[in-house]
Scaffold this motif. Sequence first.
Motif: not given
Lengths: 408, 408
Positions: B20, B89-90, B113, B117-126, B140
Amino acid sequence: MKADLDHLMAARDLTAILVECSDHFSAARDYLTGGVSITQGKVIKKRAAPPILIVNPMETEEARKSGLHVYSYYDLGYADLLKEMKGDRDQATRAFWIKCLEAAGVPEGKVGIYGVGDHNVIIDIVARLGDQYPQYTFAGETGMTIFHEAFLTKDADELGRMRDIGVRVGKVLQATWDYIASHGARDQMVVKEDGSPLTVGAVKRFVRRTLLDHDLEDTDMIFAQGRDAGFPHSRGETPDAIKLGQSIVFDLFPRELGGGYHHDCTRTWCVGFAPDEVRQAYDQVMEAFDLSVEIIRPGMDAKAPQEAVQDYFEARGHKTSRSDPMTIEGYVHSLGHGLGMNVHERPLLSHLSTDKFQKGNIITIEPGLYYPERGFGVRIEDTFCINEQGELVSLTPFHKELVLPLKS
Amino acid sequence: MKADLDHLMAARDLTAILVECSDHFSAARDYLTGGVSITQGKVIKKRAAPPILIVNPMETEEARKSGLHVYSYYDLGYADLLKEMKGDRDQATRAFWIKCLEAAGVPEGKVGIYGVGDHNVIIDIVARLGDQYPQYTFAGETGMTIFHEAFLTKDADELGRMRDIGVRVGKVLQATWDYIASHGARDQMVVKEDGSPLTVGAVKRFVRRTLLDHDLEDTDMIFAQGRDAGFPHSRGETPDAIKLGQSIVFDLFPRELGGGYHHDCTRTWCVGFAPDEVRQAYDQVMEAFDLSVEIIRPGMDAKAPQEAVQDYFEARGHKTSRSDPMTIEGYVHSLGHGLGMNVHERPLLSHLSTDKFQKGNIITIEPGLYYPERGFGVRIEDTFCINEQGELVSLTPFHKELVLPLKS
């Protein structure tokens, strides 16, 4: 603003924020610490308490410059954990996260994880931590995150700093203009004294050096000519000679040296003369720019000026990303974006935006027209703030002439 | 090596790797693509297939320079998804991940993966993807990741490129030496022609400009004098005047401009003269350096030269991070590390390392001694490769004189 953080944490039911640091720049890290060069460690902010810093012993001295309370890994017993876990670094790493949270006065609760680093590492750590330590919830966040919300408005210190960066960028633009202008022409090319062509690469090099002279660093500028300029994010081919009468899109979004705040501006230049179709596109882009600047005010939907610009371009026969989301010709992007420690922050000036303008916003306005198959592109961009009086004020002190005449 | 990737994926039971992308440099991204300036999107590599690239339409042109198959967001129907999800969007982002995996020929399976990038974003998406699409496992990885393993050895192209960077860095070191040497002295300070002091900041600025002249970029060099030099990772205070007889630790680890491979080397300089205690420490560090270079060979445990150096220093009365993990005096860090697209790769030359040396490794060797309270630090570092013949060969063509004499 920074002063809003506790309130924003409460709204998310966050007991603490944990910023995991790496050698990548992180706006969250620098926002909480004031900007320190640490390449590993954690910044933890418990709600209603100042942040603390936990760093490698080698970086304690650097970390103390933040004025925050600093713990080294050894203060918190990392070496003992490693022994206890019989050298299993992954186990020790997770147990150490918990030690750090405890040191910050957070024995349980919802912890928001932020910072920038390797996706694979954080995914693995957070998944296992959640299983292993059920007294905590570790949460990510997308969309309008707590930092996006805090970054939405800048305080007086931040505005002062960004205004100063704008002044320095204005000087870099002037120096670059003068540098190109000092050259001659031959066979429709810009040439140096020895008759060899001035290349895109040479100009970029000049710009990077001039940025450094002003304690700024390049973050991958765009200096793209002709057909390249027709693609909003093409970087420009470095060995290409600069030619007369080609549109050059010069998008500069440097950062304070070593990490910090940005400026963002774009100029379109034609060396020697501007062909009619470029001049016509340029005049329309300038009109779109002026009409956006005219209407923006606090309380307005951030999509409104974008819609006005899309109306304007569509009425003149251009495709837009609203009329045809797949188009690569016409007006193909958003009108602008918030700016600060990140090049792209909220509010978004897209026609899909749900943001609203408010006092303290720092934003870009950057309409453009792109016709790669016809060999040109045009974009104009300034950085603006919405001041305490609710006025939109430019932070980019540089003129918007299209034609850059050669002196000789 | 890159050629090992499919085999390394099989060992991890990975159906695919997904990188990503963000506007942060990612070695994984550049390794798979050959290095392209894209600021969002995905690189997906299915096992036994070449990677594909999925990018914002604005960056397709840039992405195509990779020679890989490129899809734009619109090719894969992102706009339709957004409509379908009524502007959420999410939701659309997650559904789009699945579209991208399907486009890469991966309808199910274990997906690793990677990227930065931003930790907060990838944690939430995954976390949400895993719940929503049970046909996939999103994983991970920490410790010796698939990229660490691939990066362990460099192929001939990579070695050639890193050798060339070393030559350019050697020129930057020489230019910096000459620049300082061209100054005069007054009151135990190095001074410019107008009598004003030469500052650490001025030297750093000179180095950054000279790096750019060689198409290299600084990644936060250390140029630290006196007490500062006694902390391995202190950055050096920029307004400080350079003084005679102070140890200066100059650690330069620049990268190819725009992202790519690194070089890493350190010199310790005393301008004018070296005090006895600095000279003595320097001679010991040089001996430790030479003895490491002497013993390293393929097949050896990567901890062995570190242990030999720790033995050497401990026998001479210095603390080490083995004898006292909390010490900030003596020899307080690892002997070195692998180097490539990241400044820190495997093998690790720490006494806790479980790695082994092999042909194709590119590593640093960097012993040092630190006495901040006595006002000095010393470190010497070269980059080396272990070549096809199993020999350790320096890639840092620059001398190791301690005393930098002023010309006037």
